[in-house]
Every structure is written in structure tokens, then in C-alpha cells.
Design an enzyme around this catalytic site. Structure first.
Site, PDB file in Angstrom:
ATOM      1  N   ASP A  60      50.473   3.841 -40.620  1.00 57.87           N
ATOM      2  CA  ASP A  60      49.912   4.832 -41.538  1.00 57.87           C
ATOM      3  C   ASP A  60      50.945   5.734 -42.211  1.00 57.87           C
ATOM      4  O   ASP A  60      50.605   6.815 -42.672  1.00 57.87           O
ATOM      5  CB  ASP A  60      48.902   5.682 -40.742  1.00 57.87           C
ATOM      6  CG  ASP A  60      48.113   6.631 -41.627  1.00 57.87           C
ATOM      7  OD1 ASP A  60      47.837   6.263 -42.781  1.00 57.87           O
ATOM      8  OD2 ASP A  60      47.794   7.742 -41.187  1.00 57.87           O
TER       9      ASP A  60
ATOM     10  N   CYS B 294      26.827   7.314 -45.890  1.00 58.73           N
ATOM     11  CA  CYS B 294      28.109   8.005 -46.051  1.00 58.73           C
ATOM     12  C   CYS B 294      28.218   8.613 -47.448  1.00 58.73           C
ATOM     13  O   CYS B 294      28.745   9.719 -47.613  1.00 58.73           O
ATOM     14  CB  CYS B 294      29.275   7.055 -45.775  1.00 58.73           C
ATOM     15  SG  CYS B 294      29.331   5.588 -46.831  1.00 58.73           S
TER      16      CYS B 294
END
Length: 307
Positions: free
Chosen positions: A131, A192
Site C-alpha cells: 500500500d 455502500c
């Protein structure tokens, strides 16, 4: 048994030993389709002030530019779903940041995995990423058969939901490759999308990163003006709303990584205690935490916005 099959079994066994929940492997190749999507996303300025997303475009889509001679991309998932909960009156912090900095924890485990591969297989040249490098880790996770990318932009596993860190290990040896994950199990669900208070989740699985609460509370360095009218919903660092409402996360199971055990202050501190915290105490409490990325000044900025 062919060497590629033998090596693949060994790598997956070592990944499990190191505490990774899943391990999938794909052939190292240029990601042409993902390159087009990334270019379109950048052209819409969805990265906001995250200029690093614009850098190293070629490396993001071609693993051989990160590891010369790369033949395989190993993707590993590390569960971080906690067993405990924050106190109701505590400013909210995304679950991934409750324990020690995952970059350091997982980077050390990738280093150990590569070392074990060199001991067992012979000379293996590779690089591990967590990441923080130009790698399209979710694309590789899908190509490795580990799940699909949901409407909220997260990789989702049918068995365990989406509370996972994604790590990538690019190596210069051929291995046995997994079939790509071909289906999308989000269906017509748009919980979502409906739950996101800043409307950052757009149709067609597109995320406007510059409108996400995580962007406002971590990436954005300047204070928000009142005219911005952003509802951060009491989130002090990051945001989990799109994961909390995702039906697939009812299958999430508590992690077993000691390094991800919550720092007690994160679970229990009230807004007033955060307000009264000195910079010295902040640095001491969160010296091994992802919260140090926002720095004391960033947390102070976010606290003002919560009021």
C-alpha cells in the site's frame, strides 16, 4: 510434481505460516485494461491533492518495471477485523489503524517470505509492496482469484468480507497461476453508495477519492472551510462506513495477528481527552500507529471539524 507446482505449494504454506489469510498468484504482465481505467480516473481529478497517484504511471501497470524479469505476482491478504469495539462516545478511527502500523508489520513478513523462498528454491529476486508503492494491488488480487472489487472500491472475499490488507510480492520465477476471479457478487445492492455521507462512491465502481472521509481526515492537510459542508460523521481518522454496511462483512472473523491488537487509547478516549492531549503524549501513544501519518497537527485539525 513439477517444480512450479512444488514451489507454489511451498510459498502458499509459508504464507499461511506467517499469518496471511489468503495467497493467490498471477502471471506478471502489463495491466492494459486497468491502465485505461486509472488514466480515466486521474483525468477526472478523483485523486484530489494525492499527487503520488499521478506518479510512476508506467510502473503501476507493468510489474517488470518494478522487478526486472518479473514472472509472477503473489498477492496476500491479511485480516485485520477486530474483536472489540470503540466506546460510543469516542471519535471514530478506521479499524485498520487500531493496532501497529500495518506497513511495518507486513513488510517484515514479506521480507521473511522472500528469505524462505531463497532458502528453499534458490536465488529468487523479488520485491514486496504494502500500500505504499506504485502497485495496483486490487487488480492483482482479482487476477489471483482472491475476490472481486466491490462498488465501494474494496476487494471483497465471499468467505470473509473486506477487512483485509493487501500485500504484493513480485518475483522473477515462474509459478503455478490461479484462475482470475470472474464474478461480481455485489449484484443490485447499493448500500455502500447510499450510506456514504459525502457521496464519494459513484456509479460503475468509481470512487471520487477527493470526496472520501478518509481523504479529508488523512490526506488533506489544510483545514476544511465551513462552506465545504462535509459531514465527517464523527470520524477522526479514516472511515469504515462503506464496509460497515456491506452485507458481505457479516462473514468477517476476528484476526489473529498480535500486532493488530488495538491500542487502548483508540478504543476509549473521549473527544475531550483527545482535545486535551499534548503533542508529546500523542507521539508516545501512537509512535507505532498509522495515526502518526496524520501527525498531531492533522488530528487537531480533524478534532476542530468534529465540533
Amino acid at each position: 510434481m513439477l517444480p512450479t507446482e512444488q514451489y507454489t505449494r511451498y510459498i502458499k504454506a509459508q504464507a499461511a505460516r506467517l499469518g496471511f489469510s489468503y495467497c493467490g498468484i498471477a502471471r506478471a504482465e502489463k495491466l492494459n485494461e486497468d491502465a485505461r481505467r486509472l488514466e480515466q480516473w486521474l483525468n477526472k481529478n478523483h485523486q484530489g491533492s494525492m499527487q503520488y497517484m499521478e506518479n510512476h504511471f508506467d510502473k503501476r501497470i507493468d510489474p517488470t518495471l518494478l522487478v526486472p524479469g518479473a514472472q509472477s505476482v503473489i498477492t496476500l491478504l491479511k485480516n485485520y477485523y477486530p474483536e472489540t469495539k470503540q466506546q460510543n462516545n469516542s471519535p471514530k478511527i478506521a479499524r485498520y489503524a487500531w493496532g501497529k502500523d500495518y506497513h511495518e508489520v507486513i513488510r517484515a513478513q514479506l521480507k521473511e517470505l522472500l528469505f524462505e523462498m531463497n532458502q528453499e528454491i534458490g536465488t529468487v529476486t523479488g520485491r514486496g509492496f504494502v500500500d505504499s508503492a506504485p502497485v495496483l494491488e486490487r487488480a492483482w488480487a482479482v487476477k489471483s482469484g482472491l475476490g472481486w472489487v466491490g462498488k465501494n472500491g474494496n476487494l471483497i472475499s465471499k468467505q470473509n468480507g473486506s477487512y483485509f490488507f493487501i500485500a504484493t510480492l513480485i518475483v522473477d520465477i515462474p509459478l503455478q497461476y490461479d484462475d482470475p476471479f470472474a464474478k461480481d457478487y455485489c449484484g443490485t445492492c447499493k448500500q455502500c453508495i447510499d450510506a456514504c455521507p459525502t457521496n464519494a462512491i459513484l456509479p460503475n465502481k468509481e470512487i471520487n477519492g477527493s470526496q472520501c472521509i478518509s481523504y479529508y481526515t488523512i490526506e488533506l492537510k489544510e483545514a476544511l472551510s465551513q462552506e465545504t459542508n462535509v459531514k465527517t460523521e464523527n470520524w477522526l481518522f479514516g472511515c469504515d462506513i462503506c464496509q460497515e454496511v456491506c452485507p458481505w462483512n457479516r462473514f468477517s472473523k476476528p484476526h489473529s495477528e498480535p500486532a493488530f491488537e488495538p491500542i487502548p487509547a483508540i478504543l476509549n478516549l473521549s473527544s475531550q481527552e483527545w482535545e486535551e492531549m499534548s503533542e508529546e503524549v500523542f507521539k508516545q501513544l501512537f509512535k507505532e500507529s498509522p495515526l502518526k501519518r496524520a501527525r498531531y497537527s492533522g488530528i487537531r485539525k480533524n478534532l476542530r471539524w468534529l465540533q
